[in-house]
Every structure is written in structure tokens, then in C-alpha cells.
Enzyme design. Structure first.
Site, PDB file in Angstrom:
ATOM      1  N   ARG A 128       0.797  -1.216   0.000  1.00 44.39           N
ATOM      2  CA  ARG A 128       0.000   0.000   0.000  1.00 44.39           C
ATOM      3  C   ARG A 128       0.840   1.281   0.000  1.00 44.39           C
ATOM      4  O   ARG A 128       0.684   2.133  -0.851  1.00 44.39           O
ATOM      5  CB  ARG A 128      -0.932  -0.001   1.224  1.00 44.39           C
ATOM      6  CG  ARG A 128      -2.026   1.045   1.117  1.00 44.39           C
ATOM      7  CD  ARG A 128      -2.885   1.098   2.368  1.00 44.39           C
ATOM      8  NE  ARG A 128      -3.406  -0.193   2.767  1.00 44.39           N
ATOM      9  CZ  ARG A 128      -4.092  -0.396   3.873  1.00 44.39           C
ATOM     10  NH1 ARG A 128      -4.325   0.610   4.705  1.00 44.39           N
ATOM     11  NH2 ARG A 128      -4.538  -1.598   4.172  1.00 44.39           N
TER      12      ARG A 128
ATOM     13  N   HIS B  15      -7.847  -3.420  -7.523  1.00 44.60           N
ATOM     14  CA  HIS B  15      -7.565  -2.745  -6.251  1.00 44.60           C
ATOM     15  C   HIS B  15      -8.834  -2.682  -5.397  1.00 44.60           C
ATOM     16  O   HIS B  15      -9.576  -1.698  -5.444  1.00 44.60           O
ATOM     17  CB  HIS B  15      -7.035  -1.331  -6.538  1.00 44.60           C
ATOM     18  CG  HIS B  15      -6.315  -0.711  -5.383  1.00 44.60           C
ATOM     19  ND1 HIS B  15      -5.077  -1.134  -4.951  1.00 44.60           N
ATOM     20  CD2 HIS B  15      -6.651   0.314  -4.564  1.00 44.60           C
ATOM     21  CE1 HIS B  15      -4.678  -0.403  -3.939  1.00 44.60           C
ATOM     22  NE2 HIS B  15      -5.619   0.491  -3.666  1.00 44.60           N
TER      23      HIS B  15
ATOM     24  N   TYR C  31     -17.165  14.118 -12.852  1.00 47.53           N
ATOM     25  CA  TYR C  31     -17.056  15.297 -13.716  1.00 47.53           C
ATOM     26  C   TYR C  31     -15.743  15.332 -14.496  1.00 47.53           C
ATOM     27  O   TYR C  31     -15.654  15.972 -15.534  1.00 47.53           O
ATOM     28  CB  TYR C  31     -17.139  16.578 -12.880  1.00 47.53           C
ATOM     29  CG  TYR C  31     -18.434  16.732 -12.122  1.00 47.53           C
ATOM     30  CD1 TYR C  31     -19.656  16.751 -12.785  1.00 47.53           C
ATOM     31  CD2 TYR C  31     -18.449  16.845 -10.736  1.00 47.53           C
ATOM     32  CE1 TYR C  31     -20.852  16.880 -12.094  1.00 47.53           C
ATOM     33  CE2 TYR C  31     -19.639  16.975 -10.031  1.00 47.53           C
ATOM     34  CZ  TYR C  31     -20.828  16.992 -10.710  1.00 47.53           C
ATOM     35  OH  TYR C  31     -22.001  17.122 -10.032  1.00 47.53           O
TER      36      TYR C  31
END
Length: 746
Positions: A30, A76, A120
Site C-alpha cells: 500500500r 484494487h 465530472y
């Protein structure tokens, strides 16, 4: 039913193993980048997913929500915000040396504005990512491993052709360790890699002839050049960086300071804090040269303008900004990455060495794959060329065969039993054929137009090219210099296309030194109302408004503007406030909450005494507590620089009731809640250190408590009101300290 078995084990051992497993998972899977591709797992998976989705640099943008969802579903299995945050950072050119994602839409700003929601924004791979990070994945140059649910395959590491760990740097916090690697210039890093490949005995200092130092995307100036060799040797250290300040002339003979580049550590909220810090310098009168400050930054770059008074000392003010704000800051370097499956702190040479080893490993796998492919082509080409020489015989075999199997058996092994020939000579020649399986398949699939003369010539030419490629690939695989030349040629191509000029200047600069203008010392008046709002005014202002000031304020204190105000609380603490930190101005100004400019917390603490530190220096303070303890402490004990100290030691459940300045010839009267009064000379209270509890002043009855302390000069009259009746303290019987006192019945 099987018998169940209970396994007894030490609880601490289970916890230890579980915690170590968790820690290693965070470190490896990670938080830390891999030294080979310089990427964390979430970055690697996001880029690979974009590659798999075909979102190339020359294709239309795709919604980030699609990329994030696909990455989360396939590779993931963590929160979508972590994937989107990684995607955003890879698209922010003010954070990365080379952006890996081409973002379209609002991807945040250098001033700390966040990116728009993923629904967006759109993105696609940057050109360098496609060509230098994801190329040749089809040539078996890196290992593929199963994804989290073993339904997909993902690369264990991306085939990155440049030392991305240096070019883009890294930041990450794991369990018990953190990584912080600055960004570097691509062109310089490429030159450093080539220098190492030519001489693997090269030293870190020699490498730094090529890699001058960090190259931050925000520019700035590294001012401790001499410290860099040690930092790059060990992989740890502190880099000092400054913003770039330019001086512009303005009409009327005035000047302005324009900050065009900022330290990398100022990205985000740091810019707003810098503006506030400059305003505080003006408000606290550290400088009177600044007239105005404005942030005129835009997409074109940073531009923070500081307008100055006419005749301002520009150099001294610039040094003040370096010293008192984050315009000069420290970047802590800790070059920690995962190497061979374990975290390792590496120096510059070690990182380059790991990358070069990775490149040679990739090149070996790539050219072995290409060699195998060309050898297969060579085999087929040789079969086709040989077939063209005996094409009539092959046609006769095909026409005489009952099945493809019979024809293939004849071509490979010379088996002629099931084939009809026109003559025994043809049969004899057919029995001598020994094509390989691949060659036989290619012959059977060959189209007749390949027998045209030009096509045969093209086949022979293609065969010669294949032989040349095989010779080249074998040379590369068997000769270190040849493979190194190929890698260096590729690095040169990447450098030529993607390198840019250095942005950060690396130099040795003198320590920023500035002279604080001495504040003209003057007497002022400290005012604080019952709501805790404090301010200072000059003496003449106070005198003009004395009656209103005395009525409206709980604490009024004459002091010097260069001194400190000491605030003593019931729980035995003393907080200090610089008078210069208090707002100074008009009588009707509201002031500022004392909580905001000191460590005092009005919701948790209660003030029992306020004084000026200088006036207290040569005095003795009398401390009296609820449990009847008293002591004298020299004022010099409180001449400290800390903002908060313990002013006295208290017994459990005790608290300070009163603090007063006391002299030897005074008398002390202690009053309790039940109406006991004890009068004794102040000389009977011994002087103690501030860390002492003190001595008993009055013996208290059960459930009684000390409530008031009075001081008066011997021979002077002192009256107080008790239960609406007047008590003359100097007429009380003079007793000894540690008595029970006299109960006043009123």
C-alpha cells in the site's frame, strides 16, 4: 462428529504475529513504492487498467469514474477515494516531475483546492506513460500475478524504462516508517544512469556531476548544496529550499517584492498560511515596511506581490520572510522503497543500480522473446524457400493425398504409402522429404500467388532480414556492451522527447539574517474585560477614558510594550503573553480573546491573578490555597521564556485562592468560608521555590475552606464587609501562623 480441538497459545504471540502481518501488508502492498518502477500498487494498477481500457494519449478522454470503478473491480479492492486521489496526483504537474496522466477538467490547484468529483473529470494516459512505462507488456518482460480474486492477471511491476522513483519522487506513510523522495530532472537522471552503466564503480559524488540535486516542479532554490552529497550517499537528510523573490520598481520610487516560485513544501494550504504569516508580521509590528500583500497567482504560475513603503530595506525584509515564514522551508529526505520484497533506505547510486539491473532483466526477457519469434519465422521461411524449389513434387503429393493428415505425414516423415504418385521417381523423392511440423503446416496453408517470382524474391529478402535480426538479438543477449548500447539509445530517445529544463536552482546560500527593528519602549495600559477580550492602549487614552475603562474592564494593568503579561490560574499554572502580541489601538476597539493569543483556556481554567512580568521581578508573591496552605515565592522564579509553566505545587483536591504581592512589614488576614479570621505578620511565611507546596497558614475545621486573603500595613486601618457588616481587620487579635483563628459572628 469429529472431536473439536482447542489450541492454547500466548495471547501476546497472536497479537504480535497479527500486527507484523498487518504492518508488512501496509508497507509492501500500500504505502511504499517499488524501487524498480517507482510506483505504489494503487498507481501501478490504475495505469495498467487505463492501458487495458485502451485510454491512450492519442485516444479520447474517458470519465475518471469509469477508470476508478474498473480499477477497483479488477485490481484494487479498496476505497474509490484512494484510487481517485492517486489518479489526481499523477495528473498534477505541480506535484510530479513528469505527469503520468493527462487530466481533463478540474484536477485541483497548487493552492490546495481539491479536484472535482470523479464523475465530472476525465483522463487518459500521458504520452511518456504509454511509451516509457507500459510499452512491451506483450513481450513477457515482467511477471504477471493473479489479482485479488484470481479472475484477472496484473503485472507485478510495470516495465518502466526510466528511474521513476527519482524522476517523480514519492511520499508515503507506512507502519513505523515513511518515505519522502524529492523529484529530479529527467534529463539529468538519464545522464546519471548512462554514467553508471559505463562505470559501475562510479561514486555518489561523481554521479552528482550529472544529477545536480532535486528538481521540484514548483522551482525554488536549494540553498544547502554542500549537504547534498551526504544526503544522496545515505538516503536521508534535510534539504533547505527557498522561494524565488524578485524586486520590481513601482512609480514614486517604491519597490515591491514578487514571489514567483515557492518551496515544494508550501503546496496547498501552505500558501494561505504564508499570506497569514506575513499579515501577522505587520500586525505585531515586526515590520512596518509592508503596505499590502496580494496573491495574483493564476494558471500561468505563482505571483504573490508584497508592496513596500518608500525607502524600505528590501534585503532585510526578504531575509525576514525567509526566517519568519515558510518561504524558506525544509524537505526531509528519506529514500525508502521496496527492494527484493523488503523495505530499504537507499542512496542515489543504489537506486540507479536497482533500476539498471531491472532494465537489463527486462531487456534480456524482451530480446529472448523477440529471438524466439524470429527463430520461428526463420524456420517457416526456410521451409517455404525449400518448398518453392520442389513445388512440383509438393503439388503432386497434395493431388495424390486422400487427407491433410496423409500429406503432412509425407512432408514431415516421408511417408508415401497412402499417396498416389505419377512415377516411382516422384515417390522416391517424396520419401526423402523431412520438413518440420511448423514448416509442413505453413506449406499446406501457402497460397499459390506466393509462387510468383517477385513473391519468392520478397520471401528470400525477408529471410535475410530475419537472419540479421537473429544475429542482432543474439549479439545483444550475449554481449553486455551491445545490450547496454541498446538501453542507452532508448534512454537518449526518451530524454530527447520528454526532458525539460531544470526548474530548481541548486546553490550554497548564506544563512538568512535580518535585524529586527527595535520597538520604541513606552508605557501602555493593559485592559481585559470580564469576557476575556484583551487589548492595550496608550496611557493618555486610558486617562481620558478612565471612568469608563474602570467600569468596563475586570483587569487594568500599567506595563511596558516590550514586556509580558503573566496570568495565574486556580489550577496553579502561569501563562505568559507578549504585550506586543496584544492588539494595540483605540479605546473602543473590542480587543482579542486572551485564549487566542495564549495557552490559557477560559472554558477549563479560572484566573486568580494578572501582573506584569517586569513589575513582578523584584517582588515577592504570596500564594494562598483553598486548603489553607501559604507560601512566598520570589518574582524572579517566574522570569522564564516558556508560554506556560507550573506556578506552584498543589495537594490533591486543592486550588489557588489568591495571589498577592507581599512585603515583610505587612500583616496577613486569612478568611474562611465559615467566618474564621486569622491575623499574623507576613514575616512568618517562609519563602519557598515555586515547586514547593508551602506551609499551613490556618488550621481549618472540617468542611471549611480558605476563601479570602487580605494584606495591610501595620498601623493602618483596613475595613471589609462581612455578612453586610463592617469588619476592621487591624483590630483583630494578632496571632501566629497555623492557628485556627477567631470566628466572627457578626
Amino acid at each position: 462428529m469429529q472431536d473439536s480441538q482447542i489450541v492454547r497459545t500466548e495471547y501476546s504471540d497472536v497479537m504480535k504475529k497479527s500486527y507484523i502481518d498487518y504492518a508488512m501488508s501496509v508497507i509492501i502492498a500500500r504505502a511504499l513504492p517499488d524501487v524498480r518502477d517507482g510506483l505504489k500498487p494503487v498507481q501501478r494498477r490504475t495505469l495498467y487498467d487505463m492501458h487495458e481500457l485502451g485510454i491512450r494519449y492519442d485516444k479520447p478522454y474517458r470519465k475518471c469514474a469509469r477508470i476508478v470503478g474498473d480499477t477497483m473491480g479488477k485490481y484494487h479492492p479498496h476505497g474509490d477515494s484512494s484510487i481517485y486521489d492517486a489518479l489526481v496526483v499523477m495528473a498534477q504537474e505541480f506535484k510530479k516531475g513528469m505527469v503520468l496522466v493527462d487530466g481533463h477538467g478540474n484536477f485541483g490547484s497548487i493552492e490546495g483546492d481539491g479536484a472535482a468529483a470523479m464523475r465530472y473529470t476525465e483522463a487518459r494516459l500521458a504520452k511518456i506513460t504509454q511509451e516509457a512505462y507500459l510499452a512491451d507488456l506483450d513481450k513477457d518482460i515482467v511477471d504477471f500475478v493473479p489479482n485479488f480474486d484470481e479472475t484477472e492477471k496484473e503485472p507485478a511491476v510495470l516495465p518502466v524504462r526510466i528511474p521513476n522513483l527519482l524522476v517523480n519522487g514519492a511520499e508515503g506513510i507506512a507502519v513505523g516508517m515513511a518515505t519522502s523522495i524529492p523529484t529530479h530532472n529527467l534529463g539529468e537522471v538519464v545522464d546519471g544512469v548512462k554514467a553508471y552503466m559505463k562505470n559501475d564503480e562510479i561514486t555518489t559524488r561523481q554521479l552528482m556531476k550529472y544529477i545536480k540535486g532535486p528538481d521540484f516542479p514548483t522551482g525554488g532554490i536549494v540553498v544547502n548544496k554542500d549537504d547534498l552529497p551526504q544526503i544522496y550517499e545515505t538516503g536521508t537528510g534535510k534539504i533547505k529550499i527557498r522561494g524565488k523573490v524578485e524586486v520590481e520598481d513601482v512609480k514614486g520610487g517604491k519597490k515591491r517584492l514578487v514571489i514567483t516560485e515557492i518551496p515544494y513544501t508550501m503546496i496547498g494550504a501552505g500558501i494561505g498560511k504564508f499570506l497569514n504569516d506575513v499579515c501577522n508580521l505587520v500586525e505585531t509590528k515586526k515590520t512596518t515596511d509592508i503596505v499590502d500583500i496580494s496573491n495574483q497567482s493564476s494558471k500561468e504560475g505563482i505571483r504573490i506581490v508584497i508592496d513596500l513603503k518608500k525607502g524600505a530595506d528590501v534585503e532585510n525584509l526578504t531575509n525576514m520572510l525567509y526566517k519568519k515564514t515558510r518561504l524558506e522551508d525544509t524537505f526531509g529526505v528519506n529514500m525508502l522503497a521496496v527492494a527484493d520484497g523488503r523495505p530499504e533506505t537507499m542512496g542515489l547510486k543504489r537506486i540507479i543500480e536497482a533500476h539498471v539491473d531491472f532494465r537489463f532483466d527486462m531487456a534480456t526477457r524482451k530480446y529472448n522473446t523477440l529471438l524466439k519469434k524470429e527463430q520461428d519465422k526463420k524456420e517457416i521461411q526456410e521451409g517455404l524457400i525449400k518448398a518453392c524449389d520442389v513445388i512440383d513434387l509438393i503439388i503432386e503429393i497434395l493431388r495424390g493425398s486422400q487427407s491433410i493428415k496423409d500429406a503432412k505425414a509425407c512432408l514431415v516423415n516421408g511417408e508415401t504409402e497412402n499417396i498416389k504418385f505419377k512415377s516411382s521417381i516422384s515417390k522416391k523423392m517424396a520419401g526423402m522429404l523431412r520438413f518440420t511440423e511448423r514448416q509442413a503446416t505453413a506449406i499446406l496453408e501457402m497460397r499459390l500467388y506466393k509462387l510468383i517470382g517477385l513473391e519468392i524474391e520478397a520471401l528470400q529478402k525477408e529471410h535475410e532480414e530475419t537472419l540479421a535480426k537473429i544475429a542482432r538479438y543474439e549479439d545483444i543477449l550475449n554481449n553486455y556492451d551491445s545490450m547496454a548500447a541498446v538501453i542507452m539509445e532508448d534512454l537518449d530517445r526518451i530524454k530527447k522527447e520528454f526532458a525539460r529544463k531544470r526548474r530548481t536552482v541548486v546553490e550554497n546560500a548564506e544563512e538568512a539574517v535580518f535585524e529586527e527593528k527595535k520597538v520604541e519602549e513606552q508605557e501602555i495600559v493593559f485592559l481585559m474585560d470580564r469576557f476575556g477580550y484583551a487589548k492595550t492602549v496608550d496611557v493618555s487614552t486610558y486617562e481620558r477614558n478612565k471612568e469608563a475603562a474602570d467600569n468596563e474592564n475586570k483587569y487594568i494593568l500599567h506595563c511596558m510594550n516590550t514586556g509580558r503579561i503573566c496570568i495565574f490560574t486556580k489550577d496553579g499554572k502561569m501563562h505568559q503573553v507578549k504585550v506586543m502580541d496584544l492588539p494595540y489601538g483605540k479605546f473602543r476597539d473590542k480587543g482579542q480573546p486572551i485564549d487566542n493569543i495564549s495557552n490559557y483556556d477560559s472554558t477549563q481554567e479560572e484566573i486568580v491573578y494578572i501582573c506584569d512580568s517586569e513589575q513582578m521581578r523584584y517582588a515577592n508573591l504570596l500564594f494562598a490555597t483553598k486548603q489553607g496552605m501559604v507560601k512566598k515565592v520570589g518574582g524572579s522564579e517566574f522570569q522564564v521564556t516558556k508560554r506556560t509553566i507550573a506556578a506552584t505545587k498543589l495537594q490533591p483536591e486543592d486550588e489557588v485562592v489568591n495571589i498577592r504581592v507581599v512585603t515583610e512589614n505587612q500583616h496577613i488576614v486569612l478568611q474562611t468560608a465559615d467566618g474564621f479570621f486569622l491575623r499574623f505578620p507576613a514575616a512568618e511565611v517562609t519563602e519557598k521555590k515555586k515547586g514547593a507546596i508551602g506551609v499551613r497558614g490556618i488550621r481549618l475545621k472540617k468542611d471549611d475552606a480558605l476563601t479570602n486573603v487580605y494584606l495591610f500595613e501595620e498601623g493602618t486601618e483596613c475595613k471589609i464587609s462581612y455578612h453586610e457588616k463592617e469588619v476592621t481587620l487591624n483590630r483583630l487579635k494578632l496571632a501566629k501562623r497555623d492557628g485556627t483563628g477567631t470566628k466572627y459572628r457578626g
